[in-house]
Design an enzyme around this catalytic site. Sequence first.
Site, PDB file in Angstrom:
ATOM      1  N   LYS A  89       0.820  -1.214   0.000  1.00 22.32           N
ATOM      2  CA  LYS A  89       0.000   0.000   0.000  1.00 22.32           C
ATOM      3  C   LYS A  89       0.852   1.262   0.000  1.00 22.32           C
ATOM      4  CE  LYS A  89      -4.448  -1.794   1.136  1.00 22.32           C
ATOM      5  NZ  LYS A  89      -5.697  -1.768   1.861  1.00 22.32           N
ATOM      6  N   LYS A  95      -3.545 -10.192  -6.499  1.00 21.29           N
ATOM      7  CA  LYS A  95      -4.847 -10.363  -5.836  1.00 21.29           C
ATOM      8  C   LYS A  95      -5.913  -9.462  -6.484  1.00 21.29           C
ATOM      9  CE  LYS A  95      -6.047  -8.324  -1.874  1.00 21.29           C
ATOM     10  NZ  LYS A  95      -6.413  -7.967  -0.489  1.00 21.29           N
ATOM     11  N   LYS A 114     -10.483  -4.442  -4.398  1.00 23.53           N
ATOM     12  CA  LYS A 114     -11.573  -3.503  -4.697  1.00 23.53           C
ATOM     13  C   LYS A 114     -11.050  -2.129  -5.127  1.00 23.53           C
ATOM     14  CE  LYS A 114     -13.112  -3.724  -0.095  1.00 23.53           C
ATOM     15  NZ  LYS A 114     -11.987  -3.631   0.853  1.00 23.53           N
TER      16      LYS A 114
HETATM   17  N1  AQP Z   1      -8.945 -11.415  -3.787  1.00 21.94           N
HETATM   18  C1  AQP Z   1      -9.318 -11.911  -2.614  1.00 21.94           C
HETATM   19  N2  AQP Z   1      -9.445 -13.256  -2.451  1.00 21.94           N
HETATM   20  C2  AQP Z   1      -9.858 -13.761  -1.249  1.00 21.94           C
HETATM   21  N3  AQP Z   1     -10.163 -12.990  -0.170  1.00 21.94           N
HETATM   22  C3  AQP Z   1     -10.055 -11.663  -0.309  1.00 21.94           C
HETATM   23  N4  AQP Z   1     -10.285 -10.638   0.532  1.00 21.94           N
HETATM   24  C4  AQP Z   1     -10.033  -9.462  -0.087  1.00 21.94           C
HETATM   25  N5  AQP Z   1      -9.645  -9.690  -1.361  1.00 21.94           N
HETATM   26  C5  AQP Z   1      -9.637 -11.051  -1.519  1.00 21.94           C
HETATM   27  C6  AQP Z   1     -10.746 -10.788   1.902  1.00 21.94           C
HETATM   28  O1  AQP Z   1     -11.839  -9.900   2.080  1.00 21.94           O
HETATM   29  C7  AQP Z   1     -11.851  -9.462   3.451  1.00 21.94           C
HETATM   30  C8  AQP Z   1     -12.025  -7.997   3.517  1.00 21.94           C
HETATM   31  O2  AQP Z   1     -10.914  -7.354   2.961  1.00 21.94           O
HETATM   32  P1  AQP Z   1     -10.669  -5.855   3.373  1.00 21.94           P
HETATM   33  O3  AQP Z   1     -11.747  -5.011   2.885  1.00 21.94           O
HETATM   34  O4  AQP Z   1     -10.428  -5.746   4.824  1.00 21.94           O
HETATM   35  O5  AQP Z   1      -9.335  -5.442   2.720  1.00 21.94           O
HETATM   36  P2  AQP Z   1      -8.382  -6.054   1.707  1.00 21.94           P
HETATM   37  O6  AQP Z   1      -7.933  -7.436   2.072  1.00 21.94           O
HETATM   38  O7  AQP Z   1      -7.285  -5.045   1.557  1.00 21.94           O
HETATM   39  O8  AQP Z   1      -9.321  -6.154   0.435  1.00 21.94           O
HETATM   40  P3  AQP Z   1      -9.183  -5.412  -0.902  1.00 21.94           P
HETATM   41  O9  AQP Z   1     -10.338  -5.793  -1.740  1.00 21.94           O
HETATM   42  O10 AQP Z   1      -7.827  -5.668  -1.497  1.00 21.94           O
HETATM   43  O11 AQP Z   1      -9.328  -3.902  -0.481  1.00 21.94           O
HETATM   44  P4  AQP Z   1      -8.435  -2.689  -0.814  1.00 21.94           P
HETATM   45  O12 AQP Z   1      -8.313  -2.678  -2.321  1.00 21.94           O
HETATM   46  O13 AQP Z   1      -9.168  -1.508  -0.281  1.00 21.94           O
HETATM   47  O14 AQP Z   1      -7.122  -2.895  -0.158  1.00 21.94           O
HETATM   48  C9  AQP Z   1     -10.551  -9.948   4.086  1.00 21.94           C
HETATM   49  O15 AQP Z   1     -10.842 -11.105   4.861  1.00 21.94           O
HETATM   50  C10 AQP Z   1      -9.705 -10.326   2.915  1.00 21.94           C
HETATM   51  O16 AQP Z   1      -8.812 -11.375   3.226  1.00 21.94           O
END
Ligand code: AQP
Length: 331
Positions: free
Chosen positions: A115, A197, A200
Site C-alpha cells: 500500500k 490479488k 476492490k
Molecule cells: N482477492 C481476494 N481473495 C480472497 N479474499 C479476499 N479478501 C479481499 N480480497 C480477496 C478478503 O476480504 C476481506 C475484507 O478485505 P478488506 O476489505 O479488509 O481489505 P483487503 O484485504 O485489503 O481487500 P481489498 O479488496 O484488497 O481492499 P483494498 O483494495 O481496499 O485494499 C478480508 O478477509 C480479505 O482477506
Amino acid sequence: MNQDKKTVFSGVQPSGNLTIGNYLGAIKNFSRFSDEYKTFYCVVDLHAITVRQVPAELRRRTYETLALYMACGLDEKKNTLFVQSHVPGHAELGWILDCYTMFGELSRMTQFKDKSQKHSENINAGLFTYPALMAADMLLYQTDLVPVGIDQKQHLELARDVAMRFNQIYGDTFTVPEGYISPDTMKIMSLAEPTAKMSKSDPNQNAVVYILDSKDDIMRKFKKAVTDSEAEVRYSEDKPGVSNLMTIYRAFTGKSFEDIEAEFAGKGYGDFKLAVGEACADGLAPVREEFARLIADKAHLEAVMKAGAEEASYYARRTMSKVRRKIGFVN
Ligand code: AQP
C-alpha cells in the site's frame, strides 16, 4: 462473554465496491458461523481512512457494505452487525496495542509495503499501525476464530503475537484468535493480472468483478480475462489465469477441478469463460436482488447499525475495563 458459545469476528473495509474476492474469500463464509458462534461482523471504516477517502462515498459505502452483509445471508438477529467507528473501544484498544507492537514487526508487513507503493503520496502512520488496530478489533471481543482471506494471514499472526505478549506481561487478558481461511477460495486473483490479488481499489475495472456488477458487465469481464496461449482448461501453477477462473467456477458451481477439466476437454477458452461468467452472474443474482431491497430502506439499516453497536459496545466495555485495570489506568 457468552460462556456457551465461542466468538467469531471479521470485517470488511468500505474502501470500494466489494469484489467477488471479498465475497468468496470472506463474506460468503460468515453465515456458516451464525448458529454455533457468537458472531461480530463489522464494517471497518477506521481502517478505510488509512487511504484517502471521499467523505460522501465512504458514508455511502458504509451503508452498502452493511446491506451486502445482510444480502449475503447475515441475519441481524443472529449476528452482531455494526460499524467500527460506532464502538470507541476499537480506537482505544488500537492505541494501547500500538504500545505493545514492535516497529520491526510492523515494518515486515507486506500489505504496508504494497500500500505504501500504491499510495506513495500518503504513507501515513495509520497505514503503518493498521495491524495493531486489526489486532484490537479481534481482541476486543475475545475472539476465537477470524474468517479471512489468506492475504490477512500475516496480520492475524501478528495479532496472535501481540495477544500473547500482553498476556505474558499482565496475565491472561485476551483470547488468542485462530484464523479460518477457506481452503477453496483463499485468494481470488485479478482477471487482468492473475498473479496479483483481485482488489476492490484496483483502478482497472476489467480486472475486478464486483458483487453488484450487472450480468452484462460480468460476462464482458470474464470474456476479457487473461488466460494463456494453450487453449487447455487445466489447473496448474503455471496457468494462473485459467486456474483462477477454475477456482471461481468451482466456488459458484460446487464442481471439482477434475469435473471442470472433463467438462471443457477439447473446447476452447471461449466456452469456458462464458460458463464461468454465467455461473458467477447467476450465483450473485439473489445477492443483488436482496441488496436492492435492503439499500432502499436506510432507516432499517440505521436501526441495525445502532442495535449492533450497542451489543458490541457491551462486550467491548468488558474487555476494556479488564485491560485498563491490568495496565494500571485509574478507573
Ligand atoms: N482477492 C481476494 N481473495 C480472497 N479474499 C479476499 N479478501 C479481499 N480480497 C480477496 C478478503 O476480504 C476481506 C475484507 O478485505 P478488506 O476489505 O479488509 O481489505 P483487503 O484485504 O485489503 O481487500 P481489498 O479488496 O484488497 O481492499 P483494498 O483494495 O481496499 O485494499 C478480508 O478477509 C480479505 O482477506
